[in-house]
Write an enzyme that holds these catalytic residues in place. Sequence first.
Site, PDB file in Angstrom:
ATOM      1  N   HIS A   1      -1.420  62.819 -41.914  1.00 19.60           N
ATOM      2  CA  HIS A   1      -0.333  63.199 -40.724  1.00 19.60           C
ATOM      3  C   HIS A   1      -0.938  64.396 -40.177  1.00 19.60           C
ATOM      4  O   HIS A   1      -0.845  65.593 -40.552  1.00 19.60           O
ATOM      5  CB  HIS A   1       1.005  63.415 -41.199  1.00 19.60           C
ATOM      6  CG  HIS A   1       1.778  62.643 -39.951  1.00 19.60           C
ATOM      7  ND1 HIS A   1       2.084  63.414 -38.920  1.00 19.60           N
ATOM      8  CD2 HIS A   1       2.334  61.362 -39.775  1.00 19.60           C
ATOM      9  CE1 HIS A   1       2.672  62.650 -37.834  1.00 19.60           C
ATOM     10  NE2 HIS A   1       3.043  61.624 -38.377  1.00 19.60           N
ATOM     11  N   GLY A   2      -1.507  64.431 -38.802  1.00 17.49           N
ATOM     12  CA  GLY A   2      -1.619  65.414 -38.059  1.00 17.49           C
ATOM     13  C   GLY A   2      -2.975  66.142 -38.586  1.00 17.49           C
ATOM     14  O   GLY A   2      -3.608  67.362 -37.844  1.00 17.49           O
TER      15      GLY A   2
ATOM     16  N   HIS B   1      -3.711  54.030 -33.187  1.00 19.85           N
ATOM     17  CA  HIS B   1      -3.928  54.659 -32.042  1.00 19.85           C
ATOM     18  C   HIS B   1      -4.764  53.741 -31.020  1.00 19.85           C
ATOM     19  O   HIS B   1      -4.617  54.045 -29.916  1.00 19.85           O
ATOM     20  CB  HIS B   1      -4.647  56.111 -32.144  1.00 19.85           C
ATOM     21  CG  HIS B   1      -3.849  56.656 -33.510  1.00 19.85           C
ATOM     22  ND1 HIS B   1      -2.407  57.198 -33.029  1.00 19.85           N
ATOM     23  CD2 HIS B   1      -3.799  57.243 -34.524  1.00 19.85           C
ATOM     24  CE1 HIS B   1      -2.174  57.850 -34.137  1.00 19.85           C
ATOM     25  NE2 HIS B   1      -3.123  57.838 -35.066  1.00 19.85           N
TER      26      HIS B   1
ATOM     27  N   ARG C   1       5.058  48.718 -37.232  1.00 17.30           N
ATOM     28  CA  ARG C   1       6.405  49.353 -36.889  1.00 17.30           C
ATOM     29  C   ARG C   1       7.525  48.155 -36.679  1.00 17.30           C
ATOM     30  O   ARG C   1       7.008  47.186 -36.096  1.00 17.30           O
ATOM     31  CB  ARG C   1       6.152  50.222 -35.771  1.00 17.30           C
ATOM     32  CG  ARG C   1       5.423  51.778 -36.333  1.00 17.30           C
ATOM     33  CD  ARG C   1       5.653  52.815 -35.127  1.00 17.30           C
ATOM     34  NE  ARG C   1       7.101  53.264 -35.285  1.00 17.30           N
ATOM     35  CZ  ARG C   1       7.026  54.520 -35.827  1.00 17.30           C
ATOM     36  NH1 ARG C   1       6.211  55.370 -36.001  1.00 17.30           N
ATOM     37  NH2 ARG C   1       8.236  55.224 -35.872  1.00 17.30           N
TER      38      ARG C   1
ATOM     39  N   HIS D   1      -0.352  50.777 -39.241  1.00 17.58           N
ATOM     40  CA  HIS D   1       1.102  50.849 -39.527  1.00 17.58           C
ATOM     41  C   HIS D   1       1.734  49.741 -38.964  1.00 17.58           C
ATOM     42  O   HIS D   1       1.992  49.725 -37.348  1.00 17.58           O
ATOM     43  CB  HIS D   1       1.587  52.312 -38.961  1.00 17.58           C
ATOM     44  CG  HIS D   1       2.956  52.535 -39.483  1.00 17.58           C
ATOM     45  ND1 HIS D   1       3.645  53.983 -39.062  1.00 17.58           N
ATOM     46  CD2 HIS D   1       4.071  51.733 -39.665  1.00 17.58           C
ATOM     47  CE1 HIS D   1       4.989  53.605 -39.138  1.00 17.58           C
ATOM     48  NE2 HIS D   1       5.349  52.633 -39.651  1.00 17.58           N
TER      49      HIS D   1
ATOM     50  N   THR E   1       5.797  59.122 -37.140  1.00 20.87           N
ATOM     51  CA  THR E   1       6.620  59.441 -38.377  1.00 20.87           C
ATOM     52  C   THR E   1       6.837  60.921 -38.520  1.00 20.87           C
ATOM     53  O   THR E   1       6.025  61.764 -38.507  1.00 20.87           O
ATOM     54  CB  THR E   1       5.866  59.001 -39.584  1.00 20.87           C
ATOM     55  OG1 THR E   1       5.245  57.626 -39.276  1.00 20.87           O
ATOM     56  CG2 THR E   1       6.880  58.848 -40.824  1.00 20.87           C
TER      57      THR E   1
ATOM     58  N   HIS F   1      -5.181  60.137 -35.471  1.00 25.04           N
ATOM     59  CA  HIS F   1      -4.862  60.513 -33.979  1.00 25.04           C
ATOM     60  C   HIS F   1      -6.126  61.358 -33.713  1.00 25.04           C
ATOM     61  O   HIS F   1      -6.838  61.249 -32.687  1.00 25.04           O
ATOM     62  CB  HIS F   1      -3.678  61.169 -34.060  1.00 25.04           C
ATOM     63  CG  HIS F   1      -3.195  61.616 -32.574  1.00 25.04           C
ATOM     64  ND1 HIS F   1      -3.562  62.671 -31.882  1.00 25.04           N
ATOM     65  CD2 HIS F   1      -2.640  60.853 -31.713  1.00 25.04           C
ATOM     66  CE1 HIS F   1      -3.300  62.686 -30.730  1.00 25.04           C
ATOM     67  NE2 HIS F   1      -2.796  61.525 -30.475  1.00 25.04           N
TER      68      HIS F   1
END
Length: 245
Positions: free
Chosen positions: A198-199, A10, A45, A43, A104, A221
């Site tokens: 995640h999240g 991020h 990408r 990550h 993702t 994040h």
Amino acid sequence: MIKLNINIDHVATLRQSRMGFAPDPIEAAKIVKESGVNGVVMHLREDRRHIQDEDLVRFKKNPQLKKFHLNLEMAPTKEMFDIANKIKPNVITLVPEKRKELTTEGGLNIKKNSRILKLRLKNLHPSIKVMLFIDAIKTQIDASINLGPRTIDGIELNTGQYARLEPHQYKLFKKEFDKLKIAAEYAHEKGLHVAAGHGLDTGNLRILTSISQIMEYNIGHSIIGDSIFFGLKKSIKRIQDIIER
Ligand code: PXP
């Protein structure tokens, strides 16, 4: 000891919005290290929308980050395996990737991709550990175990769906939580290291930590987002000081 890895993609997202040098995820990695947590996640990408190949090289070469834990998140493509073999992160986490997704969106389907995964894993350097980002489904855990001959070190449970729910959506929240709990217990019983991510944020993490089989969290994040509010006043003050002088 429960481990925490910070996802610094991020920071790179913000840098790429200007295609410049700042903010530099490698500087963020140094702060992560100073904070005393286990490591960082990057990550890479396929579309290089945040972390760049050069970031991985700079991370590895930086003397201040020597031996600091790197979890390289990547799609199971030949290109990414070649990069992993060159960079030699401590761990790779295999994730599915779609060009158009914002982030993702789900776990990797191990059952469906087992042939290609076996092929790729055969050529992975033996010093690199392997984690698979999967949805909390028993058949995916079984498929992960049966990927041999290369042994899988663990799974990262996708908490994306759980994290999107608000506690007032009690029934759905409990359903997602139970899925994660059952999957974590099952994977642990089968001898896999269990991570989750995640999240996740300060609102939804506490309840999740009651699942004792989850030994590692990968969070980005919310931490990078929160750091804006913890640091914004200081950043304004630094500019104000220059103007006033
Ligand atoms: N784990 C995986 C596999 C991810 O793809 C991500 C997001 O890049 C994370 C963990 C961290 O998620 P978040 O940035 O939402 O904390």
